[in-house]
Motif scaffolding. Structure first.
Motif, short mmCIF file in Angstrom:
data_model
loop_
_atom_site.label_atom_id
_atom_site.label_comp_id
_atom_site.label_asym_id
_atom_site.label_seq_id
_atom_site.Cartn_x
_atom_site.Cartn_y
_atom_site.Cartn_z
N TYR A 73 0.85 -1.19 0.00
CA TYR A 73 0.00 0.00 0.00
C TYR A 73 0.89 1.24 0.00
CZ TYR A 73 -3.60 -3.33 1.43
OH TYR A 73 -4.47 -4.41 1.50
N VAL A 74 0.85 2.00 -1.07
CA VAL A 74 1.68 3.20 -1.19
C VAL A 74 1.02 4.32 -0.38
CG1 VAL A 74 2.65 4.91 -2.76
CG2 VAL A 74 2.53 2.49 -3.45
N VAL A 75 1.83 4.96 0.48
CA VAL A 75 1.36 6.04 1.34
C VAL A 75 2.22 7.27 1.07
CG1 VAL A 75 1.06 6.83 3.72
CG2 VAL A 75 0.54 4.45 3.11
N ASP A 76 1.58 8.41 0.94
CA ASP A 76 2.29 9.68 0.79
C ASP A 76 2.64 10.19 2.18
OD1 ASP A 76 3.23 12.21 0.35
OD2 ASP A 76 1.51 12.89 -0.83
N TYR A 122 5.89 11.63 7.65
CA TYR A 122 5.68 10.42 8.45
C TYR A 122 4.68 9.51 7.75
CZ TYR A 122 6.87 14.33 11.52
OH TYR A 122 7.43 15.47 12.04
N VAL A 123 4.96 8.23 7.72
CA VAL A 123 4.00 7.29 7.14
C VAL A 123 2.76 7.21 8.03
CG1 VAL A 123 3.60 4.90 6.44
CG2 VAL A 123 5.82 5.97 5.98
N LEU A 124 2.95 6.94 9.33
CA LEU A 124 1.86 6.94 10.30
C LEU A 124 2.07 8.09 11.28
CD1 LEU A 124 1.36 3.17 11.26
CD2 LEU A 124 0.13 4.51 9.55
N HIS A 153 10.07 9.82 9.21
CA HIS A 153 9.92 8.69 10.13
C HIS A 153 8.86 7.69 9.64
CE1 HIS A 153 12.29 11.34 12.42
NE2 HIS A 153 11.36 11.88 13.19
N GLY A 154 9.03 6.45 10.08
CA GLY A 154 8.01 5.45 9.81
C GLY A 154 6.76 5.73 10.63
N ILE A 155 6.93 5.89 11.95
CA ILE A 155 5.82 6.21 12.84
C ILE A 155 6.22 7.39 13.71
CG2 ILE A 155 4.30 5.40 14.69
CD1 ILE A 155 4.69 2.57 13.71
#
Length: 330
Positions: free
Chosen positions: A49-52, A84-86, A117-119
């Protein structure tokens, strides 16, 4: 934490998320998150799932994000210094579990910044991050901190369990302005790319502190900087039963920190020393740790008469540092 799971669980694909590794799924995933009622769970099946990260997936209070082992949230390439992804900001009672987060460090469109960052957990309460694998982020795998402004809001009651952060650029995990953070059975590995390059860095922003931090049964290995760094304004930190090995810098570098306990850890084969306590630290207890093979590259510069310096090095200006006799030096 959250109440018992409710029957309502939403499927991300029902909101148009494709998970094909090409389509930008940010809008669809955010719509699914926004549709969750209190106590609801967003379920994500296997897929890429590609996330901006410039928009982020913004989680809401009293919700869960449940990913399968084959779920990957893949950061879209960007040039933003901060993304940040999340994003878990100003909310409470949130759980994220399962799946992988893959950052964009291999495809980042700029050389600037260090906060991809990832989260990002910021000013949030009662957050559980569990069974996650986070890699290749432009900044940190996970960053926990506060919200700044006229009223500073720290994060509180954060648990990170059975998480792997590996191959990220700045830190595996940063712990900033926060209260009651627990990191359990997690692996912070192979951080490299920009300073400090630590497995875990406890470094709250000026004006804030990190208080009541527990790190237990974790592995901090192969990081370019220290395995663990305590920079400043860290209080009541306990590091117990961890493996801190093969980091290029020190195993544990304490530039500051008060009321800290390092107990029953395996600290070995680090490029510099096992534990360094600098002048800004005080009330530090080093109890029952096992040291071997540290500072191999530095030993020629020190006389053998100074046995043990490569394992525990305490500045004369550090206060109330206790090195118990039950530490084992090899």
């Amino acid at each position: 934490m959250l109440p018992a799971p409710r029957a309502l669980a939403l499927d991300a694909r029902a909101f148009g998320a494709r998970g094909d590794g090409v389509s930008d799924d940010t809008r669809a995933l955010q719509a699914a998150i926004d549709a969750l009622p209190a106590g609801g769970t967003l379920v994500m099946d296997p897929g890429n799932y590609v996330v901006d990260p410039e928009r982020s997936l913004r989680l809401r209070s009293r919700t869960r994000l449940s990913m399968s082992p084959g779920t990957r949230l893949v950061a879209r390439a960007n040039a933003a210094p901060r993304a940040y992804v999340l994003l878990i900001e100003g909310v409470h009672d949130v759980q994220v579990s399962g799946g992988r987060i893959v950052g964009d460090r291999d495809h980042h469109l700029s050389s600037e910044g260090e906060w991809g960052h990832g989260i990002m957990v910021r000013g949030a309460e009662q957050v559980l991050l569990r069974d996650l694998h986070i890699t290749k982020c432009w900044g940190d795998g996970i960053s926990v901190g506060g919200i700044s402004g006229t009223r500073m809001v720290p994060s509180r009651d954060i648990r990170i369990e059975d998480v792997v952060c590996t191959g990220n650029r700045r830190q595996g995990l940063t712990i900033g302005r926060s209260r009651n953070v627990r990191v359990l059975r997690s692996h912070l590995l192979a951080t490299r790319g920009t300073l400090p390059g630590c497995g875990i860095d406890i470094e709250p922003d000026p004006g804030g502190s990190a208080d009541d931090i527990g790190i237990e049964a974790c592995t901090l290995r192969g990081n370019h900087g220290a395995g663990l760094q305590v920079y400043e304004r860290g209080y009541r930190i306990t590091v117990r039963r961890c493996i801190i090995r093969g980091n290029r810098g020190d195993g544990v570098l304490m530039r500051g920190g008060e009321q800290c306990v390092l107990e029953d850890n395996d600290i070995a084969d680090n490029g510099l020393r096992g534990i360094v306590v600098q002048g800004g630290a005080r009330d530090i207890a080093v109890i029952g740790n096992r040291f071997s093979g540290n500072a191999a590259g530095l030993r020629k510069k020190k006389p053998q008469a100074m046995k043990g310096w490569m394992h525990v090095d305490v500045a004369s200006t550090a206060k109330d540092v206790r090195i118990d006799r039950n530490n084992r030096f090899e």
